[in-house]
Design a protein around this motif. Structure first.
Motif, PDB file in Angstrom:
ATOM      1  N   PHE A  98       0.932  -1.119  -0.203  1.00 52.12           N
ATOM      2  CA  PHE A  98       0.150   0.003   0.108  1.00 52.12           C
ATOM      3  C   PHE A  98       0.698   1.257   0.021  1.00 52.12           C
ATOM      4  N   THR A 144       0.462   3.605   1.953  1.00 53.04           N
ATOM      5  CA  THR A 144       0.615   4.089   3.425  1.00 53.04           C
ATOM      6  C   THR A 144       1.258   2.896   4.323  1.00 53.04           C
ATOM      7  N   ASN A 194       0.830   0.559   5.937  1.00 52.37           N
ATOM      8  CA  ASN A 194       0.028  -0.271   6.686  1.00 52.37           C
ATOM      9  C   ASN A 194       0.451  -1.453   7.137  1.00 52.37           C
ATOM     10  N   ILE A 226       1.246  -3.321  10.593  1.00 47.20           N
ATOM     11  CA  ILE A 226       0.341  -3.346  12.172  1.00 47.20           C
ATOM     12  C   ILE A 226       1.363  -2.587  13.176  1.00 47.20           C
ATOM     13  N   LYS A 252       2.688  -1.328  16.724  1.00 49.38           N
ATOM     14  CA  LYS A 252       3.074  -1.902  17.985  1.00 49.38           C
ATOM     15  C   LYS A 252       3.398  -3.514  17.726  1.00 49.38           C
ATOM     16  N   THR A 253       3.688  -3.828  16.545  1.00 50.29           N
ATOM     17  CA  THR A 253       4.121  -5.125  16.268  1.00 50.29           C
ATOM     18  C   THR A 253       5.308  -5.055  15.258  1.00 50.29           C
ATOM     19  N   SER A 313       7.209  -9.594  12.999  1.00 50.90           N
ATOM     20  CA  SER A 313       5.803 -10.286  13.225  1.00 50.90           C
ATOM     21  C   SER A 313       4.942  -9.845  12.017  1.00 50.90           C
ATOM     22  N   LEU A 358       2.722 -12.326   9.581  1.00 52.82           N
ATOM     23  CA  LEU A 358       1.307 -12.203   9.540  1.00 52.82           C
ATOM     24  C   LEU A 358       0.642 -12.989   8.476  1.00 52.82           C
ATOM     25  N   PRO A 359       0.838 -12.790   7.301  1.00 53.28           N
ATOM     26  CA  PRO A 359       0.202 -13.565   6.280  1.00 53.28           C
ATOM     27  C   PRO A 359       0.409 -14.963   6.372  1.00 53.28           C
ATOM     28  N   LEU A 388       0.925 -16.688   9.424  1.00 53.25           N
ATOM     29  CA  LEU A 388       0.263 -17.048  10.518  1.00 53.25           C
ATOM     30  C   LEU A 388      -1.301 -17.189  10.107  1.00 53.25           C
ATOM     31  N   TYR A 389      -1.912 -16.540   9.250  1.00 54.25           N
ATOM     32  CA  TYR A 389      -3.428 -16.755   8.586  1.00 54.25           C
ATOM     33  C   TYR A 389      -3.274 -17.907   7.906  1.00 54.25           C
ATOM     34  N   ARG A 398       7.711 -19.963   9.855  1.00 50.55           N
ATOM     35  CA  ARG A 398       7.265 -18.681   9.806  1.00 50.55           C
ATOM     36  C   ARG A 398       8.326 -17.596   9.935  1.00 50.55           C
ATOM     37  N   ARG A 404       6.433  -8.601   3.429  1.00 51.65           N
ATOM     38  CA  ARG A 404       5.282  -9.193   4.098  1.00 51.65           C
ATOM     39  C   ARG A 404       4.463  -9.605   2.927  1.00 51.65           C
TER      40      ARG A 404
END
Ligand SMILES: Nc1ncnc2c1ncn2[C@@H]1O[C@H](COP(=O)(O)OP(=O)(O)OP(=O)(O)O)[C@@H](O)[C@H]1O
Ligand SMILES: [Mg+2]
Lengths: 434, 249
Positions: B107, B109, B111, B113, B115-116, B120, B124-125, B127-128, B136, B172
């Motif tokens: 993006f 901006t 984007n 997350i 405080k992560t 991490s 994230l992707p 993790l999902y 990971r 990411r």
């Protein structure tokens, strides 16, 4: 496992907003700590009273002078008890009892004569009220009670150290006493063997009295009937004659206890005793006798316990409801604040269920932490309260488990709506959110 | 699995194409007086391994098109095959899985997350996707070193510069080895020099890893660096497609 990640995520989110998290938890903390405190105190009272009740003889009948409420209620003393709760046998402070309002030694004698085939023993008590019992600067709150020979016969107490009163103690009105284990521990420490033969001071409202400890007893319950609201359940016993010399009473009693012989139904004895004694009070405008059996008292106690439990449940319910609404509110704020994050997560492939789980776990964690803090506070408060009441504190494990369970359930319930709102956000709108 | 979702091997499911859009129309406020048609029947294909740019002035519908391509939004009409999957037939969970497996978003901006940690964020992707914690971590570190951010793995987004954040975001996007990377103005918030750095990373990924990239930009200069330009004006692609439907407007 996503669950673990969600827990870490929730903790991180709480950590980044500690003040807000704490304020959110406050409702839960207050609710749970109040409940746990009440349960801790209630539990210790219940255990004490129950142990006394268990010791109460099923054969025992209790007779007390009681104020006439009105004509119908005095007909049924159990009904009166419902209204009056634990005031059974307690003279109202507003109206002082006159000489003629008391049960006399003659009444008791003739009653015993009348029912001598049914009565095994009579215990007469003369209450000197609450008193600090002191030994070398250490004190314990006790009620000082004069007691009769029947006390001995009906095995009211189990003497664990020293001896029971001897007949001469009763006859001569010696300044000897039996103290409960609680008091012995307070005054003489854990190893209270040394108590026997020591002189303790009872600071009664009739003046300070020096008493020689001849025995330490373990409450087995019969003396439990002496418990009234505002009176310590820990009784230091002195011979009846000694007590009567102190308060200058002359064979007048507001309370006594009859043990039925084995095989005699205490309920039928109760009826007989009642009809025997009532005529003495027929012309008394203000007082009459109330007679109850062990069974009556037990029912009364359970009724009271039920009322207390109900009250606790209502308090808990309201506190948790308010706390839950607070959690829901803050979760809605959190969802709004993190709209972009939710959009991003969805873009990265989070299913709606993952988003929902994330926020539900967060709500549950808030409530659970609030619950744990509440439990800790509650146990603390309960301990302090129990200490001042003079009972050993007894935190309810079941209460703690249920409290934490209910806290989590509150989080689940009140977290669901905000979490679902988050889960159903349109990813594009969420990503565009400023 | 999501892969065999409504798939028609005979025609649209040509492994050569990652994206096949046909007559895509996107309307907003449907059925209301202010109904607004933003995309007027777009057809375009992107071949596997291509680096394509979509250029156009502000408000031309670039982001709207990207949302359709990225299955964040469904077109009002038209058909869309992504890596052989007919997206129209997928339900919400399947769309989530498609985004997770097939698409890497970058993006304007960033984007990330908040405080992560960077690490991490990259995880994230995965993790999902249900990848194990150890795998990971391994893959995320690998990707971070690919964008030369491995020494910032434990840093929070708040501690990174714009360019650094965008590099983490690219790592990411690569996490689940997607069929395509969709970058909407990835350099829009960066200065020229940092933007250059980010573009270099895209080129590197394209060349070295053979990643398919669709870059959305309003900068003709950046667009020229790509293999093919699809100019978008007022909701129509006016040049550059290889679909016979693409007559100039
Ligand atoms: N959710 C929506 N509801 C209504 N109108 C929308 C919505 N999303 C986009 N639009 C409209 O669609 C048009 C195209 O928007 P879009 O964001 O796709 O433009 P863009 O080409 O990405 O512009 P920019 O270069 O400024 O990002 C705009 O007129 C916008 O107002
Ligand atoms: Mg845009």
């Amino acid at each position: 496992m996503l669950f673990k990640e969600n827990v870490i995520l929730a903790l991180r989110s709480l950590k980044s907003n500690k003040m807000r998290a704490f304020l959110t938890m406050l409702g839960i903390i207050i609710g749970v700590s109040a409940v746990i405190a009440i349960l801790t105190v209630g539990n210790s009272i219940t255990k004490n009273v129950t142990s006394m009740m268990n010791g109460l003889g099923a054969n025992d009948v209790f007779i007390a002078v009681q104020e006439k409420k009105n004509s119908t209620e005095t007909e049924d003393e159990i009904k009166a008890l419902k209204v009056d709760g634990l005031n059974f046998g307690k003279s109202s402070s507003s109206t002082k009892m006159q000489q003629s309002d008391y049960i006399t030694t003659e009444m008791i004698y003739s009653m015993c004569e009348e029912f001598k085939d049914e009565i095994y023993a009579v215990n007469i008590y003369d209450q000197l009220g609450n008193a600090d019992v002191a030994y070398e600067g250490k004190k314990a709150k006790n009620s000082v009670v004069g007691t009769s020979v029947g006390f001995y016969l009906s095995n009211s107490v189990d003497v664990v150290e020293g001896t029971m009163f001897s007949p001469s103690d009763f006859d001569e009105g010696k300044y000897t006493c039996l103290i409960p284990t609680y008091t012995a521990k307070r005054l003489f420490g854990k190893n209270y063997k040394d108590a026997i033969g020591q002189e303790i001071t009872a600071e009664t409202s009739y003046g300070d009295v020096l008493l020689t400890v001849i025995g330490v007893y373990k409450t087995n319950g019969r003396n439990g009937m002496m418990m009234q609201m505002g009176t310590s359940i820990h009784s230091t016993y002195v011979p009846l004659k000694t007590a009567m010399a102190l308060d200058h009473s002359s064979g007048q009693y507001s309370f006594f206890q009859v043990s039925a012989k084995d095989g005699i139904n205490p309920n039928s004895l109760k009826g007989k005793v009642k009809s025997f004694l009532e005529p003495y009070f027929r012309n008394n405008a203000r007082y009459t006798v109330a007679v109850v059996t062990y069974e009556n008292i037990l029912n009364m106690f359970y009724k009271l316990l039920g009322m207390i439990t109900l009250a606790i449940s209502i308090i808990a319910g309201i506190a948790l409801l308010v706390g839950g609404i607070g959690v829901m509110n803050i979760m809605l704020v959190s969802v709004t604040e993190r709209t972009r994050e939710i959009g991003t997560r969805k873009a990265l492939g989070a299913r709606n269920s993952s988003i929902r789980a994330q926020f539900i776990v967060e709500a549950v964690i808030i409530c659970l932490i609030g619950g744990i803090i509440g439990v800790v506070f509650g146990i603390l408060m309960g301990n302090v309260a129990s200490y001042f009441l003079g009972y050993p504190a007894d935190p309810s494990i079941l209460g703690i488990v249920i409290s934490l369970g209910v806290s989590s359930a509150v989080g689940l319930f009140f977290g669901y709506f905000p979490a679902n709102k988050a889960a159903r956000l349109n990813p594009i709108e969420a990503l565009r959110y400023e | 699995m999501i892969m065999d979702n409504g798939l028609n091997p005979a025609s649209e499911n040509n492994k050569e194409y990652v994206i096949r859009l046909k007559d895509i129309v996107k309307k907003f406020y449907i059925g209301r007086p202010n109904e607004l048609e933003i995309l007027h029947g777009i057809s375009m294909d992107v071949k596997r391994g291509e680096f394509v740019s979509i250029v156009g002035p502000s408000g031309s519908g670039k982001s709207t098109l990207m949302n359709v391509i990225g299955v964040l939004d469904k077109p009002t009409s038209g058909t869309y095959y992504l890596d052989g999957i007919n997206v129209e037939e997928a339900d919400e969970d399947e769309l989530s899985d498609i985004r997770n497996q097939k698409i890497g978003f970058v993006f304007q901006t960033y984007n990330l997350i908040s405080k992560t940690t960077a690490l991490s964020n990259v995880e994230l992707p995965m993790l999902y996707a249900g990848v194990s914690a150890r795998k990971r971590r391994e893959r995320a570190m690998e990707l971070l070193s690919l964008v030369e951010m491995e020494d910032r793995a434990k840093h929070l987004p708040e501690e990174l510069s714009g360019g650094q954040k965008q590099r983490v975001a690219i790592a990411r996007a690569m996490a689940n080895s997607p069929a395509i990377i969709l970058a909407d103005e990835p350099t829009g918030a960066l200065d020229t020099k940092t933007g250059r750095l980010v573009m270099d990373i895209f080129h590197k990924l394209h060349k070295e890893q053979g990643i398919t990239i669709v870059l959305i930009t309003h900068s003709p200069e950046l667009a020229k660096e790509t293999e093919r330009i699809l100019p978008l004006r007022d909701g129509n692609i006016i040049y550059g497609g290889d679909s016979p439907d693409l007559s100039a407007v």
